[in-house]
Scaffold this motif. Structure first.
Motif, PDB file in Angstrom:
ATOM      1  N   TRP A  69      83.179  25.854  18.891  1.00  0.00           N
ATOM      2  CA  TRP A  69      83.991  27.054  18.735  1.00  0.00           C
ATOM      3  C   TRP A  69      85.058  26.907  17.653  1.00  0.00           C
ATOM      4  O   TRP A  69      85.250  27.800  16.821  1.00  0.00           O
ATOM      5  N   ALA A  79      87.370  31.686  23.408  1.00  0.00           N
ATOM      6  CA  ALA A  79      86.379  30.609  23.473  1.00  0.00           C
ATOM      7  C   ALA A  79      85.685  30.595  24.828  1.00  0.00           C
ATOM      8  O   ALA A  79      84.464  30.404  24.909  1.00  0.00           O
ATOM      9  N   THR A 124      78.903  26.012  22.824  1.00  0.00           N
ATOM     10  CA  THR A 124      79.865  27.013  22.346  1.00  0.00           C
ATOM     11  C   THR A 124      81.274  26.439  22.309  1.00  0.00           C
ATOM     12  O   THR A 124      82.000  26.611  21.316  1.00  0.00           O
TER      13      THR A 124
END
Length: 417
Positions: free
Chosen positions: A351, A297, A347
């Protein structure tokens, strides 16, 4: 007193730029072999990847503008682009081309719209900030497949990149709220598609160039722009390696490591951030080579931030393209910083749901994404339809949205009139 401070500030900038230039020249003299090899590496990247990928779309965009397609989309997308992003409908053409073919075509087309007075300076600064994006071929092909060897990760990178780009566009609508505004197209009677076609026909007649002359001008302009892009790629390839040889990159990485440790972020990714500040491909590659102990991640978040920032190499290309107009570079720079932070945080936020989907289901990644065309001239014939279809999909989505908005507005006016 104020004038004295301005003169002093200008003199200090001149001295600073001179010192930096002298330092770079001396470094290349001290490390001539590294500088030569770096320039060859940059030349190879430009010739094998950038030139064949961008040339067709640079030429196509110039021809489409000469034929008045920009004016057609401008009428069609006016109800979408102006309320959301406070830019004229012609910005939809820049968005479609930018999303499909990547850096720096968004900046080039924004500059062309400004030269044709289709947008104001403020609208150009808003437009270039969120349309000069990375292309899907880079995120899926170079990063996901080439560096991480998993095309599914490209889904996470692309979603974060485009979502944060959309959010950035919404934020940039507040840039200079009192700035000059391009008048919307004159409201005429008749079906909106007919009005769009009339605007396209009028623009083609005003351009006045024949097909042969238009193609010649498009090729000349595109080659000049790509030569400029190639020069920047080669130069920054040399700068990155030379800074590494003299220890500047290592020093900056140590400073970033301390900052990462303070915010509880993996310090092993500091070197990728420093490299990504200058060139996104190198930064993404170093992030993919981080130790296995670093969670995926965080690696993808750094790659997303680097891709959104786009590197000083792309910044220099954009600054050069915009220098032909009165569009300022500073708002673009600030927007890139914001985009980088947004892409990284988006993100991390998305994720978990995205990774569960792309890592547990083969159906999550469409089949055409598993067959990324090769870079360079060998895969050139494959790249054209691959990227071209992406551009067509984006354009049809935007056009369809514009048609729906026009239809809804017509029904509402008819119902309440």
């Amino acid at each position: 007193m104020r004038q004295t401070n301005t003169v002093l500030h200008s003199q200090l900038r001149s001295v600073g730029f001179g010192i930096v230039a002298l330092f770079l020249v001396l470094s290349m003299i001290l490390y001539p072999e590294q500088a030569f090899n770096s320039s060859l590496k940059g030349l190879k990247v430009w010739w094998d990847v950038v030139f064949p990928a961008l040339l067709p779309f640079f030429i196509a965009s110039e021809i489409l503008m000469g034929f008045g397609v920009v004016h057609f989309l401008g009428v069609l997308l006016e109800p979408l682009m102006r309320p959301l992003f406070r830019v004229p409908g012609a910005g939809g053409f820049v968005m479609a081309m930018g999303l499909a073919s990547g850096y720096p075509i968004g900046a080039k087309l924004t500059a062309r719209l400004r030269e044709q007075k289709l947008i104001s300076r403020t609208e150009g600064e808003r437009l270039v900030s969120f349309t000069n994006t990375a292309d899907p071929l880079f995120m899926f092909g170079a990063v996901a497949v080439g560096f991480f060897h998993d095309v599914g990760l490209g889904v996470a990178i692309a979603i974060a990149h485009y979502v944060s780009s959309f959010l950035l566009g919404l934020l940039m609508r507040f840039h200079e709220p009192a700035g000059p505004v391009t008048p919307p197209p004159e409201k005429e009677s008749g079906f909106f598609l007919w009005r769009a076609l009339k605007a396209m026909h009028k623009a083609r007649l005003e351009d006045g160039r024949s097909l042969g002359q238009l193609m010649g001008d498009a090729i000349t302009s595109s080659l000049n722009s790509l030569m400029l892009v190639g020069g920047f790629i080669i130069m920054f390839s040399v700068i990155i390696d030379v800074l590494g040889e003299v220890g500047i990159t290592g020093l900056l990485a140590t400073m970033i490591s301390g900052l990462f440790h303070w915010i509880q972020f993996p310090a092993e990714l500091a070197s990728s951030v420093i490299s990504g500040m200058f060139e996104i491909t190198l930064g993404a590659q170093i992030a993919s080579q981080a130790p296995p102990t670093v969670e995926m991640a965080y690696k993808i978040a750094i790659v997303g931030a680097i891709t959104a920032w786009s590197g000083f190499s792309v910044h220099a290309q954009v600054a050069s393209l915009l220098s032909k107009t009165d569009i300022r570079y500073t708002p673009y720079f600030v927007a890139r910083v914001i985009h980088g932070f947004l892409a990284g945080w988006v993100t991390l936020i998305l994720w978990k749901p995205i990774s569960q989907y792309i890592l547990t289901s083969d159906a999550a990644v469409p089949a055409f994404l598993r067959q990324i065309p090769d870079s360079g001239w060998i895969g050139f014939a494959e790249q054209l339809p691959w990227i071209g279809w992406k551009m067509a999909v984006v354009a049809f989505i935007l056009a369809g949205t514009g048609i729906l908005l026009h239809t809804f507005a017509a029904i509402r006016m008819k119902h309440f009139s």
